[in-house]
Design a protein around this motif. Structure first.
Motif, PDB file in Angstrom:
ATOM      1  N   VAL A  76     -14.948 -33.787  61.128  1.00  0.00           N
ATOM      2  CA  VAL A  76     -14.364 -31.915  60.504  1.00  0.00           C
ATOM      3  C   VAL A  76     -13.629 -31.725  62.271  1.00  0.00           C
ATOM      4  N   SER A  77     -13.577 -31.930  62.893  1.00  0.00           N
ATOM      5  CA  SER A  77     -13.611 -31.411  64.291  1.00  0.00           C
ATOM      6  C   SER A  77     -11.549 -31.801  64.864  1.00  0.00           C
ATOM      7  N   ALA A  78     -11.300 -32.040  63.716  1.00  0.00           N
ATOM      8  CA  ALA A  78      -9.325 -32.129  63.654  1.00  0.00           C
ATOM      9  C   ALA A  78      -8.610 -31.147  63.113  1.00  0.00           C
ATOM     10  N   LEU A  79      -9.973 -30.411  62.579  1.00  0.00           N
ATOM     11  CA  LEU A  79      -9.795 -30.046  61.116  1.00  0.00           C
ATOM     12  C   LEU A  79      -9.379 -27.990  61.648  1.00  0.00           C
ATOM     13  N   ASP A  80      -8.345 -27.375  60.623  1.00  0.00           N
ATOM     14  CA  ASP A  80      -8.764 -25.773  61.007  1.00  0.00           C
ATOM     15  C   ASP A  80      -9.666 -25.237  60.663  1.00  0.00           C
ATOM     16  N   VAL A  81     -10.631 -24.750  61.051  1.00  0.00           N
ATOM     17  CA  VAL A  81     -11.867 -23.109  60.782  1.00  0.00           C
ATOM     18  C   VAL A  81     -11.495 -23.409  59.624  1.00  0.00           C
ATOM     19  N   SER A  82     -10.821 -22.997  58.670  1.00  0.00           N
ATOM     20  CA  SER A  82     -10.752 -22.522  57.273  1.00  0.00           C
ATOM     21  C   SER A  82     -10.883 -23.643  56.389  1.00  0.00           C
ATOM     22  N   VAL A  83     -10.598 -25.013  56.258  1.00  0.00           N
ATOM     23  CA  VAL A  83     -10.596 -25.746  56.067  1.00  0.00           C
ATOM     24  C   VAL A  83     -12.071 -26.685  56.162  1.00  0.00           C
ATOM     25  N   GLN A  84     -12.683 -26.433  57.381  1.00  0.00           N
ATOM     26  CA  GLN A  84     -13.568 -27.558  57.832  1.00  0.00           C
ATOM     27  C   GLN A  84     -14.858 -26.944  56.878  1.00  0.00           C
ATOM     28  N   ALA A  85     -14.928 -26.046  56.727  1.00  0.00           N
ATOM     29  CA  ALA A  85     -16.139 -25.291  55.977  1.00  0.00           C
ATOM     30  C   ALA A  85     -15.705 -26.160  54.598  1.00  0.00           C
ATOM     31  N   GLN A  86     -15.049 -26.615  53.991  1.00  0.00           N
ATOM     32  CA  GLN A  86     -14.695 -27.163  52.680  1.00  0.00           C
ATOM     33  C   GLN A  86     -14.896 -28.954  52.979  1.00  0.00           C
ATOM     34  N   ILE A  87     -14.564 -29.593  54.079  1.00  0.00           N
ATOM     35  CA  ILE A  87     -15.285 -30.669  54.040  1.00  0.00           C
ATOM     36  C   ILE A  87     -16.154 -30.676  54.360  1.00  0.00           C
ATOM     37  N   ARG A 115     -27.568 -25.968  57.135  1.00  0.00           N
ATOM     38  CA  ARG A 115     -27.284 -26.587  54.806  1.00  0.00           C
ATOM     39  C   ARG A 115     -26.895 -25.281  53.987  1.00  0.00           C
ATOM     40  N   VAL A 116     -26.621 -24.216  54.198  1.00  0.00           N
ATOM     41  CA  VAL A 116     -26.058 -23.761  52.951  1.00  0.00           C
ATOM     42  C   VAL A 116     -24.838 -23.821  52.685  1.00  0.00           C
ATOM     43  N   LYS A 117     -24.376 -23.065  51.658  1.00  0.00           N
ATOM     44  CA  LYS A 117     -23.091 -23.406  51.363  1.00  0.00           C
ATOM     45  C   LYS A 117     -22.295 -22.782  52.398  1.00  0.00           C
ATOM     46  N   LEU A 118     -21.609 -22.876  52.892  1.00  0.00           N
ATOM     47  CA  LEU A 118     -20.514 -22.343  53.798  1.00  0.00           C
ATOM     48  C   LEU A 118     -19.574 -21.979  52.903  1.00  0.00           C
ATOM     49  N   HIS A 119     -19.592 -20.023  53.320  1.00  0.00           N
ATOM     50  CA  HIS A 119     -17.867 -19.839  52.412  1.00  0.00           C
ATOM     51  C   HIS A 119     -16.737 -20.376  52.720  1.00  0.00           C
ATOM     52  N   THR A 120     -15.589 -20.580  51.795  1.00  0.00           N
ATOM     53  CA  THR A 120     -14.800 -21.068  52.108  1.00  0.00           C
ATOM     54  C   THR A 120     -13.275 -20.386  52.090  1.00  0.00           C
ATOM     55  N   ILE A 121     -12.390 -21.104  52.326  1.00  0.00           N
ATOM     56  CA  ILE A 121     -11.438 -20.060  51.905  1.00  0.00           C
ATOM     57  C   ILE A 121     -10.821 -20.928  51.258  1.00  0.00           C
ATOM     58  N   THR A 122      -9.958 -20.850  49.908  1.00  0.00           N
ATOM     59  CA  THR A 122      -9.620 -21.632  48.724  1.00  0.00           C
ATOM     60  C   THR A 122      -8.122 -22.186  49.161  1.00  0.00           C
ATOM     61  N   GLY A 123      -7.811 -23.219  49.360  1.00  0.00           N
ATOM     62  CA  GLY A 123      -6.491 -23.985  49.454  1.00  0.00           C
ATOM     63  C   GLY A 123      -6.471 -24.120  50.936  1.00  0.00           C
ATOM     64  N   SER A 124      -4.915 -24.685  51.397  1.00  0.00           N
ATOM     65  CA  SER A 124      -5.381 -24.572  53.271  1.00  0.00           C
ATOM     66  C   SER A 124      -3.618 -24.250  53.392  1.00  0.00           C
ATOM     67  N   ILE A 125      -3.494 -23.502  54.381  1.00  0.00           N
ATOM     68  CA  ILE A 125      -2.463 -23.041  55.167  1.00  0.00           C
ATOM     69  C   ILE A 125      -1.477 -23.740  54.574  1.00  0.00           C
ATOM     70  N   PRO A 126      -0.083 -22.738  54.503  1.00  0.00           N
ATOM     71  CA  PRO A 126       0.680 -23.134  53.323  1.00  0.00           C
ATOM     72  C   PRO A 126       1.515 -23.806  54.664  1.00  0.00           C
ATOM     73  N   HIS A 127       2.298 -25.006  54.543  1.00  0.00           N
ATOM     74  CA  HIS A 127       3.893 -25.582  55.497  1.00  0.00           C
ATOM     75  C   HIS A 127       4.614 -24.975  56.098  1.00  0.00           C
ATOM     76  N   PRO A 128       4.577 -24.907  56.949  1.00  0.00           N
ATOM     77  CA  PRO A 128       5.694 -23.784  56.932  1.00  0.00           C
ATOM     78  C   PRO A 128       6.569 -23.085  56.282  1.00  0.00           C
ATOM     79  N   TYR A 129       7.430 -25.002  56.130  1.00  0.00           N
ATOM     80  CA  TYR A 129       8.960 -24.942  55.182  1.00  0.00           C
ATOM     81  C   TYR A 129       8.357 -23.803  53.860  1.00  0.00           C
ATOM     82  N   ASN A 130       7.261 -23.678  53.253  1.00  0.00           N
ATOM     83  CA  ASN A 130       6.753 -23.518  52.294  1.00  0.00           C
ATOM     84  C   ASN A 130       6.509 -22.280  52.531  1.00  0.00           C
TER      85      ASN A 130
END
Lengths: 339, 398, 336
Positions: A192-203, C277-292
């Motif tokens: 996960v070290s090459a990923l953005d913080v918010s994506v790290q958690a997902q992985i 070892r607990v589930k982390l909160h996540t932000i759904t999806g990923s950062i959009p591509h700058p063109y989008n």
């Protein structure tokens, strides 16, 4: 070590990997980089075992030796295969290694260079299946679809090329490929070290889910202690090619026994301004593995160093059940862990 | 296993109108309404991406068209020529290019005027006078001297011809040389020769370069050191003296084309070194790539790793290198022939044609003899631009 | 320090766009914040949030096809007089004397910022001579002093080393020495410790803090590491896709974060202090591509609290919510 043979998935004994330093026109060997120097540890089936340390400490070389992407100089790597045999991975020939490949797979750090840009997801994830005998295209497509679903990607994506995906999605593809052959041990090198913080958690969540779902064993290699603490059950700390401490996660983080572990824990910035504290700041820099200091490699930077530390190399001893440490003064020191 | 199927179908939520193609994570909750263009890019192969990029490179596109025309000339040279290139006639020596008129009395009817030659009584120079009263109409697809297209298909149809008189006495689009041979027809055959004779050499260099460079890069160690030393020795050999020596050493009974071909092939046996270095470098960097390690760990054989993973990764670079090697070959043919070291008459090539323009005096009197320089420049530029375009397009992931 | 209330640098509605064949990338799209004198401002965000482009815009070293298309960057000199940096010629005398002299810069990768053919010392000496106009011997003396201050052992010898002869940590120290050699009033540190190990990172962060106390300079710390921000900063600017989503004191950001993105980001990081070892909160999806870039609030497709019919249509403005904290989110529109 206490744990008996038949409980272990992997046991590494006295592993060494030295890289020769060559100089001059004739490429004569003038020295050796002791990348991994007498490292021993074990991994139980179904657990997550982490190797941590700073760059150049030999954690990545150790993991590559286990996968035999690198040939170790000496030592044993005993792996229990699916049919119950124990084989020494370090001693196998290339042909003998092939059936073992499917039992050990790897997740890479860089989600960009780890996927061939000229192959579709179907070919990337399906390649391990193909070269291991699943020649029927329909069956392979079905299995790839299953794997993609497993890692949270749409099976419809399988005709696409990696360039259409973001870093986090690519890392999922890499995980799907690693899982294609039902491996028993997955080596994750800084996944996960090459990923953005918010994506790290997902992985990280995905890896934990997959572990409980498929009964995987992880060897997790990382430098980020927060991530290591989050995912592992047992942790080993390396410094200049040697293992300095190995313990269950809670023990290692709350009651470290090695001064280097203490300094490492103290150096991690905590994401809470109210926890700002005086850190232990190590002086100087990491020892050169081609020309290490005498005795304990850490003694020139250790604030607890005594005379003996520069003279004798400490061995890894089990100070408390499951808590191993290589320090002459470990028994007498009272070190601080995470507060 | 079966019931989540319908959930996998894209479903629209009012808020996710765009930008979701990059979405990831819990895909069951997410929308993937990709636009058609995005979908097209997502499933594009490396070749397609390369072509899309190449298309944007306007100069390279124009050059590619130019090259296609050149190679059409190569194929159809005897059809495009209208006179046997060897046919000489002192009476028509050094005739200037003749204008072609397209319209007569308002109608499209291409024609030329008859030309009469006479010797200037004072200077003894031949002068040519156009006779505007004798109109010679041009005809297309007419019978002429017999030839074999591509060496196999016999034919005697030519693109151009004239009506009424023998074509060699009436049509001089680019004029004639000292021996009265028609320059246009000779240029067609020269193009055929110049653009093909070096291809074998390029192909051999390419093969050796990829093979030896690949071995050097993949196996490293002693083999690598050995090949590297050989490369260094070969690169230190001077080419022109070698060329001259070989030209003298080959049997004199051979026809000139065969001598030349033999020399280029020998040179190419020495010329693979550049490409071998490039290929070796690519192999060395590729060997460190994670996806190669991944393939090894998956249990791929060495052959599969080389041909499925490594070669495709630098194939495009090799194509680019080749397109840049061909103009070098053209230039060397032209300049060697110009110096009298390469092809010699009766062979016809750009260099042989230009050799006639060596003499300043001849140039002053008959500047059209320099015309064969134009295709040389055009072809070399076109190859270079296409090579550049390919190189830029070669790495769509860069 | 009597002029504590006037900032050192004030960025107002900065817009830096990159005009590319594929489309326009709005790398920075309306960023506003202040850097207070002698304080540390953290700029945090993930990839593509525009934090580095913001720094480059301030220094006027945005590379083509990038261009500042709007906004103001006000630099207050020692007398408190503002100069709008966006109006200066990026290669002009005034801008060049600001860069390096008044504003120091350290990058993430110290290797590439040093010339491989000059010694480290030469590069510091050159900077000192360029901006301070002192003799060569004096510049060398000051350079050695600068290296000593950043904790490089045996600076008399190290000054004649090349960058590749130094370890990562020493190289970053040398980089700091170059940046500080002319005693700047603002130090822009772009991911200064990202390429370093934790123990080296701790050394460098300590060094920066120490130097700041000695010299009273302001630091603009650009990072994605929330731990580093918590340890180092007084104030924090959170950016997402070229926009400032939240500004506040470090305590407010970490303990009373208002913007859903800030809150989600804080929840998603595994901290060394949280249970394993607990589930982390996540932000759904990923950062959009700058063109989008999404319409409306750029975070709305990933936002768990989005207001249907509002967030995807209109862009919220940054507004104060009290306590020195500002947030750009429609959830707080009425409470301000």
């Amino acid at each position: 070590m206490k744990a008996t043979q038949d409980q272990l998935l992997l046991e590494v004994k006295n592993l060494r990997k030295f890289f020769p330093i060559r100089r001059g026109f004739l490429q004569r060997i003038v020295g050796q980089v002791r990348a991994v120097d007498d490292v021993s540890f074990f991994i139980r089936p179904g657990e997550t075992f982490s190797l941590v340390g700073e760059s150049g400490c030999g954690k990545t070389t150790t993991s590559r030796c286990i996968l035999r992407a690198v040939r170790p100089t000496s030592g044993q790597i005993l792996f229990r295969t699916g049919d119950g045999r124990v084989v020494d991975v370090a001693a196998l020939s290339a042909d003998e290694l092939k059936p073992l490949r499917r039992e050990m797979q790897m997740i890479f750090q860089d989600p960009f260079s780890s996927l061939n840009p000229r192959m579709t997801l179907l070919d990337i994830v399906g390649e391990p299946l193909l070269v291991n005998g699943m020649t029927d295209r329909a069956a392979r497509t079905e299995r790839v679809a299953e794997l993609l679903k497993l890692v949270g990607l749409r099976p419809e994506y399988m005709r696409r090329f990696p360039h259409a995906f973001s870093g986090g999605q690519r890392q999922r593809i890499g995980i799907a490929r690693a899982l294609a052959l039902h491996p028993r041990l997955v080596v994750a090198d800084e996944p996960v070290s090459a990923l953005d913080v918010s994506v790290q958690a997902q992985i990280l969540n995905l890896m934990l889910d997959l572990q409980s779902e498929l009964g995987l064993t992880y060897l997790f290699v990382a430098h980020d202690l927060s991530v290591v603490k989050h995912i592992s059950e047992r942790v080993a700390v390396m410094y200049v090619g040697r293992l300095v401490e190995m313990a269950p996660t809670q023990d290692l983080f709350y009651t470290p026994k090695h001064p280097y572990t203490e300094a490492l824990l103290s150096a991690v910035p905590k994401p809470d301004p109210r926890l700002r504290s005086k850190r232990i700041v190590l002086q100087g820099s990491v020892a050169d593995p081609a020309n290490p200091p005498s005795g304990c490699y850490f003694h020139p930077r250790c604030r607890y160093a005594a005379d003996i530390c520069s003279r004798a190399t400490p061995t890894l001893v089990e100070l408390e059940p499951g808590h191993f440490v290589a320090c002459h003064r470990a028994a007498e020191l009272k070190l601080t862990g995470v507060v | 296993m079966a019931e989540p199927e319908q959930d996998l179908k894209p479903h629209a939520t009012p808020s996710s109108s765009q930008g979701e193609g990059w979405g990831e994570g819990d895909f069951l909750d997410e929308d993937v309404t990709t636009t058609e263009a995005e979908e097209r890019i997502s499933v594009a192969t490396a070749g397609q991406l390369m072509w899309w990029r190449f298309r944007k490179h306007r100069l390279a596109m124009v050059s590619a068209v130019v090259l296609i025309i050149f190679y059409l000339v190569v194929i159809f040279a005897p059809f495009l020529a209208y006179v046997d290139p060897e046919l000489s006639e002192a009476q028509r020596s050094l005739m200037p290019p003749q204008p072609v008129h397209l319209f007569r009395e308002g109608r499209f009817e291409p024609h030329v005027y008859a030309v009469k030659g006479a010797r200037d009584p004072k200077t003894f120079k031949r002068v040519y006078v156009t006779d505007p009263n004798t109109v010679i109409p041009l005809r297309f697809f007419v019978k002429g001297f017999p030839y074999k297209l591509l060496g196999v298909i016999p034919s005697d149809i030519h693109l151009l011809g004239v009506e009424g008189v023998p074509v060699e006495e009436a049509l001089f689009i680019l004029g004639t040389d000292l021996n009265g041979r028609d320059l246009w027809s000779r240029l067609m055959f020269a193009t055929q020769m110049s653009l093909t004779i070096g291809l074998a050499a390029v192909a051999i260099s390419l093969f050796l370069g990829v093979l030896l460079g690949g071995i050097s890069g993949y196996f490293s160690g002693t083999v690598d050191t050995l090949i590297q030393r050989v490369i260094e020795i070969l690169r230190s050999l001077p080419t022109i003296p070698l060329w001259m020596g070989l030209a003298a050493a080959l049997p004199g009974s051979w026809p000139v084309q065969r001598v030349y071909l033999a020399i280029t092939i020998i040179i190419s046996l020495l010329g693979w070194t550049e490409l071998a270095r490039v290929v070796r470098g690519r192999f060395l960097t590729l060997r460190e790539e994670d996806f190669i390690t991944a393939a090894e760990l998956a249990g791929c054989s060495r052959m599969r790793i080389i041909f499925r993973h490594m070669v495709p990764s630098f194939l495009s670079h090799i194509i680019a290198a080749t397109t840049l090697a061909i103009p070098a070959m053209i230039i060397s043919e032209t300049s060697l022939s110009f110096l009298g070291l390469g092809l010699r008459p009766p062979a016809i090539s750009w260099g042989v044609l230009l050799e006639q323009a060596q003499n300043i005096q001849a140039l002053a009197i008959s500047p059209w003899l320099l015309l064969p320089a134009i295709p040389v420049i055009l072809a070399v530029l076109a190859f270079n631009f296409v090579g550049d375009g390919l190189r830029d397009a070669a790495d769509p992931y860069g | 320090m009597n002029d504590q209330r006037t900032p050192l640098l004030s960025v107002r509605d900065l817009k830096t766009y990159f005009f590319q064949d594929e489309g326009t990338v709005k790398a920075v799209d309306g960023a506003s914040f202040d850097v207070a004198r002698g304080q540390t401002l953290g700029i945090v965000g993930e990839s593509g949030c525009g934090k580095s482009v913001t720094a480059r815009s301030i220094l006027r070293i945005v590379e083509a096809p990038g261009r500042i298309v709007g906004g103001q960057i006000l630099w207050y000199d020692a007398k408190g007089q503002p100069t709008d940096l966006t109006q200066l010629d990026p290669d002009g005398h005034q801008m060049r004397s600001l860069r390096g002299r008044e504003i120091g810069l350290i990058f993430q990768e110290p290797m590439t910022s040093f010339s491989p053919v000059h010694t480290v010392g030469n590069q510091i000496i050159e900077a000192i001579r360029l901006h301070m106009g002192v003799s060569k011997a004096e510049a060398r003396r000051r350079a050695i002093e600068a290296l000593r201050q950043v904790g490089i052992p045996q600076p008399e010898r190290r000054i004649d080393d090349y960058a590749f002869q130094l370890s990562g940590g020493l190289r970053q120290r040398a980089m700091i020495a170059v940046a500080l050699s002319c005693d700047p009033r603002l130090l822009i540190a772009d991911e200064p410790t990202t390429a370093l190990d934790v123990t080296t990172q701790a050394q460098i962060l300590d060094l920066l803090r120490e130097l700041q106390q000695q010299r009273g300079m302001a630091i603009m710390l650009i990072t994605h590491n929330l731990g580093v921000v918590a340890e180092m900063c007084d104030d924090v600017v959170v950016m997402y896709l070229g926009r400032v989503v939240e500004v506040g004191s470090v305590d407010a950001i970490f303990h009373q974060a208002k913007h859903p993105y800030t809150r989600a980001l804080l929840r998603s990081i595994p901290a060394i202090t949280t249970p394993p070892r607990v589930k982390l909160h996540t932000i759904t999806g990923s950062i959009p591509h700058p063109y989008n870039r999404p319409s409306g609030c750029p975070f709305h497709p990933r936002c768990p609290e989005r207001l249907r019919g509002l967030c995807e249509v209109a862009e919220p403005a940054l507004r104060a919510v009290g306590n020195g904290q500002s947030v750009s989110c429609f959830l707080y529109e009425n409470r301000a």
